[in-house]
Enzyme design. Sequence first.
Site, PDB file in Angstrom:
ATOM      1  N   ASN A 394       5.716   7.315   5.232  1.00 11.93           N
ATOM      2  CA  ASN A 394       4.110   7.373   5.700  1.00 11.93           C
ATOM      3  C   ASN A 394       3.818   5.979   6.696  1.00 11.93           C
ATOM      4  O   ASN A 394       3.879   6.004   7.478  1.00 11.93           O
ATOM      5  CB  ASN A 394       3.483   7.583   4.818  1.00 11.93           C
ATOM      6  CG  ASN A 394       1.845   7.910   4.891  1.00 11.93           C
ATOM      7  OD1 ASN A 394       1.303   7.709   6.116  1.00 11.93           O
ATOM      8  ND2 ASN A 394       1.181   8.595   3.999  1.00 11.93           N
ATOM      9  N   ASP A 395       3.741   4.903   5.942  1.00 12.47           N
ATOM     10  CA  ASP A 395       3.492   3.590   6.387  1.00 12.47           C
ATOM     11  C   ASP A 395       4.425   3.248   7.516  1.00 12.47           C
ATOM     12  O   ASP A 395       3.984   2.818   8.568  1.00 12.47           O
ATOM     13  CB  ASP A 395       3.361   2.545   5.497  1.00 12.47           C
ATOM     14  CG  ASP A 395       2.380   2.694   4.334  1.00 12.47           C
ATOM     15  OD1 ASP A 395       1.326   3.744   4.611  1.00 12.47           O
ATOM     16  OD2 ASP A 395       2.347   2.073   3.380  1.00 12.47           O
ATOM     17  N   VAL A 396       5.759   3.482   7.116  1.00 13.14           N
ATOM     18  CA  VAL A 396       6.887   2.845   8.164  1.00 13.14           C
ATOM     19  C   VAL A 396       6.508   3.755   9.698  1.00 13.14           C
ATOM     20  O   VAL A 396       7.463   3.305  10.371  1.00 13.14           O
ATOM     21  CB  VAL A 396       8.078   2.931   7.523  1.00 13.14           C
ATOM     22  CG1 VAL A 396       8.189   2.191   6.050  1.00 13.14           C
ATOM     23  CG2 VAL A 396       8.483   4.286   7.393  1.00 13.14           C
ATOM     24  N   VAL A 397       6.038   4.787   9.781  1.00 21.67           N
ATOM     25  CA  VAL A 397       5.604   5.442  10.885  1.00 21.67           C
ATOM     26  C   VAL A 397       4.366   5.525  11.423  1.00 21.67           C
ATOM     27  O   VAL A 397       4.027   6.470  12.137  1.00 21.67           O
ATOM     28  CB  VAL A 397       6.178   6.955  10.802  1.00 21.67           C
ATOM     29  CG1 VAL A 397       7.866   7.005  10.610  1.00 21.67           C
ATOM     30  CG2 VAL A 397       5.502   7.773   9.714  1.00 21.67           C
ATOM     31  N   ALA A 435      -0.046   1.496   1.388  1.00 27.09           N
ATOM     32  CA  ALA A 435      -0.948   0.734   2.004  1.00 27.09           C
ATOM     33  C   ALA A 435      -2.260   1.461   1.726  1.00 27.09           C
ATOM     34  O   ALA A 435      -3.346   0.932   2.065  1.00 27.09           O
ATOM     35  CB  ALA A 435      -0.666   0.501   3.567  1.00 27.09           C
TER      36      ALA A 435
END
Length: 481
Positions: A394-397, A435
């Site tokens: 999720n956060d890393v994209v 996050a």
Amino acid sequence: MNSLSLDLFTDAIDLVAVLLLALGLKGLSKVRSARTANGLAALAMGLAVVGLLIQLQPSPITWLWIAVGSALGGLAGVLTAQRVPMTAMPEVVALFNGCGGMASLLVAVGVALFASQDSGMVELVSIAISVFVGAITFSGSIVAMAKLQGWLDTPAWTQSSLRHGVNIGLALLCLLAAVQIPAHPAGWPLWLLVGASSLLGIGVTLPIGGADMPVVISLLNSYSGVAAAAAGFVVGSQLLIVAGAMVGAAGLILTQVMCTAMNRSLVSVLFGGALGAAGGSVGGGGSEAGYTRITSCSPEECAMALEQAERVVFVPGYGLAVAQAQHALRELAKLLEAHGVEVSYAIHPVAGRMPGHMNVLLAEADVPYEQLVEMDIINPEFPRTDVVIVLGANDVVNPDAKSDPSSPLYGMPVLEVEQARQVFVVKRSLGAGYAGIANALFELPQTAMVFGDAKAVLNGLLSELRSLGVGKAGAKEKVAA
Ligand code: NAP
């Protein structure tokens, strides 16, 4: 053997052990060599113990203690390593760091209790440092493990400025005790230092949110190295000094790398309170509200896109580890490769919940190392990628990290998956990641959500592709088509 040649012999063993340890640390930086490197480091530790035993020449009673202690410790280590699930690895690392801190603390206390008039200043100062850092490492690591395990919450009072006052008070007590240790090595200052440092370890770690805990664990790992190096000065072991210094430096570098990759400063992690703690740090979650343009599709539609693709990139994230879907993913990749599809895996440095989490997870499923491509190398490749499948990431994209200065992720380097022709995001809901924020990727026109547990969706994709006949006729059929 006379004492001179015995000393030379043990020095030679120490030297070999240090070299092996250095080689081990170097090898750990590459997935391909990590397993061998681990073996080298373990061999170095074994040699170090042998060298020390030759040097000390223990009595039969001491041998018995050493043998029983080693057998019990070894058994506990083997059982823990065998039983722990991959997702609980950060907790285990925290526990092992704590054991390292406790070992250094006990060595220093043991020496302090038998200190004589001849004890030099270096030894006494090293005792104080070893006790201080060892106790902080032990209590801090236990708190970190308990928080990650969900056994301990963040108390409300630790989020106020009161905690700074308490921690400063404890730090002053530590200082007072430490400066008194040379005068009374086995007296009250020693016990005051043990107590105050242990409480300081708790006081510093307790306010930090579960989401920042892996950074703290990496820092505590560095502390355990410092404590070991100080214990090396206490007992006069060059090997312990060198090995401790290497662990201390490696832990510090890792902490810095993680902070950069998460777009956080170490100061804000340590003193900024429980950021991200409420944002589903462990299992995802967060708000689903606010999305208005979501497109979702079934595994069947996703399978049809995969069947047509020539180049597919999988983006694994924390959810893949939770679902334990790595084997299903490997199977899907093999099926696509047999169909002539070029497959790779995009690895973000902080995907998952510990450094190297995705590498370890995929290595467990025998994914070839050369298919694991790091962020800087794969990002320019996305525009020529037909299909990206985001699996529990999720956060890393999240593209807001590049474009929205108000986003907490702004500035964090991310995988630019939105540049691919089609993106499928596999997750159970529209819930947030670590996050705790919305992800603009989900609403882009080229994105479709495939809702469900990662393993269930991957198994669904496998059966859809098989029913489409993928993999049966082999790569040539696909190229001809
Ligand atoms: P993430 O942002 O935490 O997102 C994980 C996603 O997985 C969640 O949105 C969740 O959505 C989904 N998920 C959970 N269980 C699932 C399941 N069974 N099947 C399918 N999906 C599932 O993960 P990430 O993209 O890997 O990013 C890692 C984050 O952790 C980063 O923000 C990083 O800074 C942080 N972090 C990493 C480290 C490290 O060392 N790697 C250390 C500390 C912090 P649903 O609930 O909707 O399914």
